[in-house]
Design a protein around this motif. Structure first.
Motif, mmCIF file in Angstrom:
data_model
loop_
_atom_site.group_PDB
_atom_site.id
_atom_site.type_symbol
_atom_site.label_atom_id
_atom_site.label_comp_id
_atom_site.label_asym_id
_atom_site.label_seq_id
_atom_site.Cartn_x
_atom_site.Cartn_y
_atom_site.Cartn_z
ATOM 1 N N GLU A 485 0.665 -1.055 -0.108
ATOM 2 C CA GLU A 485 -0.146 0.042 -0.014
ATOM 3 C C GLU A 485 0.693 1.189 0.066
ATOM 4 N N ALA A 486 2.270 1.215 -0.236
ATOM 5 C CA ALA A 486 3.076 2.356 -0.285
ATOM 6 C C ALA A 486 2.624 3.098 -1.598
ATOM 7 N N GLU A 487 2.659 4.550 -1.242
ATOM 8 C CA GLU A 487 2.035 5.387 -2.369
ATOM 9 C C GLU A 487 3.261 6.288 -2.976
ATOM 10 N N ASP A 488 3.220 6.628 -4.456
ATOM 11 C CA ASP A 488 4.100 7.571 -4.875
ATOM 12 C C ASP A 488 3.575 8.809 -4.623
ATOM 13 N N PRO A 489 4.310 10.202 -5.042
ATOM 14 C CA PRO A 489 3.777 11.020 -4.912
ATOM 15 C C PRO A 489 2.410 11.497 -5.339
ATOM 16 N N SER A 490 2.197 10.718 -6.464
ATOM 17 C CA SER A 490 1.006 11.030 -7.293
ATOM 18 C C SER A 490 -0.246 10.124 -6.561
ATOM 19 N N GLY A 491 -0.029 9.520 -5.445
ATOM 20 C CA GLY A 491 -1.064 8.923 -4.598
ATOM 21 C C GLY A 491 -1.172 7.130 -5.528
ATOM 22 N N ASP A 507 17.739 -10.049 -2.621
ATOM 23 C CA ASP A 507 17.967 -9.671 -1.061
ATOM 24 C C ASP A 507 16.949 -8.943 -1.128
ATOM 25 N N ILE A 508 16.230 -8.860 0.144
ATOM 26 C CA ILE A 508 14.951 -8.144 0.580
ATOM 27 C C ILE A 508 15.466 -6.709 0.861
ATOM 28 N N ASP A 509 16.747 -6.228 1.245
ATOM 29 C CA ASP A 509 16.997 -5.074 1.305
ATOM 30 C C ASP A 509 17.147 -4.265 0.075
ATOM 31 N N SER A 510 17.217 -4.824 -1.180
ATOM 32 C CA SER A 510 17.097 -4.364 -2.353
ATOM 33 C C SER A 510 15.592 -4.015 -2.752
ATOM 34 N N ILE A 511 14.790 -4.896 -2.287
ATOM 35 C CA ILE A 511 13.080 -4.696 -2.512
ATOM 36 C C ILE A 511 12.694 -3.412 -1.667
ATOM 37 N N LEU A 512 13.293 -3.447 -0.273
ATOM 38 C CA LEU A 512 12.890 -2.120 0.611
ATOM 39 C C LEU A 512 13.551 -0.886 0.016
ATOM 40 N N ASP A 513 14.758 -0.982 -0.442
ATOM 41 C CA ASP A 513 15.175 0.216 -1.051
ATOM 42 C C ASP A 513 14.346 0.758 -2.433
ATOM 43 N N HIS A 514 13.924 -0.225 -3.189
ATOM 44 C CA HIS A 514 13.043 0.256 -4.201
ATOM 45 C C HIS A 514 11.863 0.537 -3.827
ATOM 46 N N ILE A 515 11.033 0.062 -2.490
ATOM 47 C CA ILE A 515 9.868 0.695 -2.125
ATOM 48 C C ILE A 515 10.240 2.209 -1.584
ATOM 49 N N ALA A 516 11.224 2.744 -0.856
ATOM 50 C CA ALA A 516 11.562 3.663 -0.560
ATOM 51 C C ALA A 516 11.731 4.738 -1.668
ATOM 52 N N LYS A 517 12.351 4.327 -2.858
ATOM 53 C CA LYS A 517 12.683 5.196 -3.949
ATOM 54 C C LYS A 517 11.307 5.450 -4.547
ATOM 55 N N PHE A 518 10.218 4.434 -4.684
ATOM 56 C CA PHE A 518 9.085 4.623 -5.151
ATOM 57 C C PHE A 518 8.154 5.841 -4.565
ATOM 58 N N GLN A 519 8.318 5.713 -3.030
ATOM 59 C CA GLN A 519 7.665 6.758 -2.278
ATOM 60 C C GLN A 519 8.110 8.145 -2.194
ATOM 61 N N ALA A 520 9.490 8.238 -2.521
ATOM 62 C CA ALA A 520 10.587 9.467 -2.425
ATOM 63 C C ALA A 520 9.476 10.604 -3.175
ATOM 64 N N PRO A 521 9.524 11.872 -2.627
ATOM 65 C CA PRO A 521 10.288 12.218 -1.336
ATOM 66 C C PRO A 521 9.547 12.072 -0.192
ATOM 67 N N ASN A 522 8.203 11.379 -0.189
ATOM 68 C CA ASN A 522 7.344 11.382 0.725
ATOM 69 C C ASN A 522 7.923 10.360 1.848
ATOM 70 N N PRO A 523 7.761 10.253 3.062
ATOM 71 C CA PRO A 523 8.129 9.368 4.113
ATOM 72 C C PRO A 523 7.053 8.248 4.127
ATOM 73 N N ALA A 524 7.429 6.929 4.625
ATOM 74 C CA ALA A 524 6.726 6.067 4.814
ATOM 75 C C ALA A 524 5.463 6.272 5.503
ATOM 76 N N GLN A 525 4.163 5.779 5.143
ATOM 77 C CA GLN A 525 2.870 6.152 6.066
ATOM 78 C C GLN A 525 2.664 4.958 6.889
ATOM 79 N N ASP A 526 3.244 3.657 6.576
ATOM 80 C CA ASP A 526 2.895 2.294 7.517
ATOM 81 C C ASP A 526 4.308 1.824 7.644
ATOM 82 N N ASP A 527 4.322 0.853 8.614
ATOM 83 C CA ASP A 527 5.506 -0.058 8.881
ATOM 84 C C ASP A 527 5.564 -1.089 7.779
#
Length: 547
Positions: A485-491, A507-527
């Motif tokens: 349910e992570a959202e990019d800047p457009s929602g 590597d799951i770190d690579s997946i999490l990095d990809h998610i962080a870039k997908f959401q950027a520059p917005n912070p994560a809204q959920d764990d």
């Protein structure tokens, strides 16, 4: 000039101590020059230092404090006729004076008239009008200095009430501070310095008039004022005079006036006959007190915020310890996992337990975020971990977790997956309202869609597990909805489809990095939590664990 003397009375009678030495100690223990038996007094409470004709009282880190004219001090130069209160405002009272000062032998003067050398602060009555006004201005300067000696909110309020009661000659005063939109009593004093509580005799009508008009409201004689004739509480309690003054923070270019609280004074006997100069003095004191209160409240808020941050940091360390799982090393499976809370602590967790015939894993997401979710998550993790260690069936564990959350009425629910992997590749799993597990083998992907109810919603819900067989090299990826349910800047949400596109990352770190870039520059809204199990080979039933 006479000899400086400290006088006080106790059960043993009246005492007078000459301050003719360099220091005079005050305390409860034997050997102190002034021994006071009151339990609020520390063993070595304070000391009076003599430097020529100047005397200074110094608090010796006492538990309950040292007060000069009702204001708590750490160190203060004494003026003749000052009253010292040791241990509390209701503690032993000592008078600092000259031996030849006839007024100094009595300790019965009202505390409300003993602020900062009251012989100087008291306003003389028999002076020509011009001289009296000049004396009042001098009084204001000394009063403002006394008011500024208070650092803590309680000290400021105490000095403020004493000074305004002295100026007006009324019988009692209250300061109300605004909290969550309501006026709550912060301190009340009578003219003789005793603490008083708010009761039904306080006119809320008068207070409301002052607040609504955003200006002072006063009635000098309620019997002659038509405004008060319909106020039953005023008439029933024979309140004769009332003064209400809003306490406001000074406005600035960027921030308007802010109502901090209200000063309320009244009397049942004396009329509030104040001159124009008296009103100006009262307004000036209120303005000065409001500024000091605003600064003190800001300091208190910052102190509370700092304490909250420190407590949260401690909680985060404890929570991190509870959630730190050392994943086992197995001959037939590779495990990797990571959880990233969106706040300091979160409501996601994962776990892994090795049994003789299998490895058990769990991943869960408690509703909400932050501290409340983290508390429930830590408790739920403990329940699940102990049940897995005991070899309980997966449906029984889910039923127990559901019963716990429902019966404890914590207002939280949780989605979770419990899974057992056996050495021959057999998988037993149970999904309770969680994101569907994703199996990956090369370019082939498959969702395990068997599902159960969320735990913590319906008491008495039943649960059933499902089965799957892994092939050598096949992986099962478990994720919480903080990822899907992570959202990019457009929602736009990342979704299951997005997870499918990156599930081939090893590597799951690579997946999490990809998610962080997908959401950027917005912070994560959920764990966000990921757990992956890769089946290595069949036919090996040996299990080893490296911690």
């Amino acid at each position: 000039m006479g000899i400086a003397t400290l006088s006080y009375s106790d059960a043993g009678g009246h005492h007078s101590i000459h301050l003719d030495r360099e220091s005079t100690s005050i305390g409860r223990s034997q050997g102190q020059d002034v021994m006071l038996s009151d339990p609020s007094v520390s063993r070595q409470h304070a000391v009076i230092l003599r430097e020529g004709d100047r005397y200074t009282i110094v608090d010796r880190n006492s538990t309950h404090g040292t007060f000069v004219n009702s204001v708590r001090v750490g160190r203060s130069v004494l003026q003749f006729n000052d009253v010292l209160q040791i241990g509390s405002l209701n503690g032993p009272r000592l008078r600092f004076h000259l031996q030849d000062d006839d007024t100094s032998t009595s300790l019965s003067a009202p505390a409300g008239h003993l602020i900062s050398s009251l012989s100087e602060l008291r306003l003389p009555d028999e002076l020509p009008p011009a001289a009296l006004e000049m004396e009042k201005l001098n009084w204001l300067i000394r009063a403002a200095r006394q008011l500024n000696q208070g650092g803590a909110i309680e000290d400021i309020l105490s000095a403020f009430l004493h000074l305004t009661l002295q100026l007006t000659g009324l019988e009692r005063g209250f300061v109300f501070l605004r909290e969550r939109g309501e006026m709550r009593l912060a301190q009340g004093l009578s003219a003789d310095g005793k603490v008083v509580e708010e009761d039904s005799t306080v006119s809320r009508n008068a207070m409301q008039r002052a607040i609504e008009s955003e200006s002072n409201f006063s009635i000098s004689d309620t019997l002659a004022d038509q405004k008060a004739s319909g106020w039953s509480s005023v008439m029933a309690n024979r309140i004769r005079s009332i003064y209400c003054i809003p306490l406001r923070k000074r406005s600035s270019v960027t921030e308007p006036n802010k109502l901090l609280g209200l000063l309320y004074l009244d009397s049942q006997i004396r009329l509030g006959e104040l001159t124009e100069v008296d009103h100006q003095l009262l307004d000036t004191l209120a303005t000065e007190a409001a500024a000091l209160l605003h600064n003190a409240l800001l300091a208190e808020d910052e102190s509370k915020a700092r304490q909250a941050r420190e407590e949260l940091a401690v909680a985060a360390r404890i929570h991190g310890g509870l959630m730190s799982i050392s994943l086992p090393t197995l001959p037939y499976a590779k495990l990797q996992a990571k959880s990233v809370p969106c706040l300091a602590i979160g409501g996601d967790f994962y776990d892994a337990v090795v049994l003789e015939d299998c490895v058990c894993v769990a991943i869960a997401d408690v509703s909400g975020k932050g501290v409340s979710a983290a508390i429930v998550a830590a408790t739920l993790q403990g329940i699940i971990h102990s049940q897995l260690l005991a070899g309980q069936d997966l449906p029984a564990i889910a039923s127990l977790a559901n019963q716990f959350l429902c019966t404890r009425n914590v207002g939280k629910y949780a989605t979770m997956i419990l899974l057992k992997l056996f050495p021959d590749g057999r998988v037993e799993y149970m999904n309770c309202g969680h994101v569907h597990p994703l199996t990956i083998l090369g370019t082939e992907m498959h969702r395990l869609k068997e599902n159960n109810l969320i735990v913590g919603l319906i008491e008495g819900a039943t649960y059933a597990s499902a089965h799957y067989v892994l092939r050598p090299g096949e992986r099962i990826l478990l994720a919480t909805d903080g990822l899907t349910e992570a959202e990019d800047p457009s929602g736009q949400q990342f979704g299951d489809a997005g997870l499918n596109t990156i599930a081939h990352y090893e590597d799951i770190d690579s997946i999490l990095d990809h998610i962080a870039k997908f959401q950027a520059p917005n912070p994560a809204q959920d764990d966000c939590t990921l757990l992956e199990i890769q089946y290595v080979e069949a036919g090996n039933s040996a299990v080893s664990t490296l911690r």
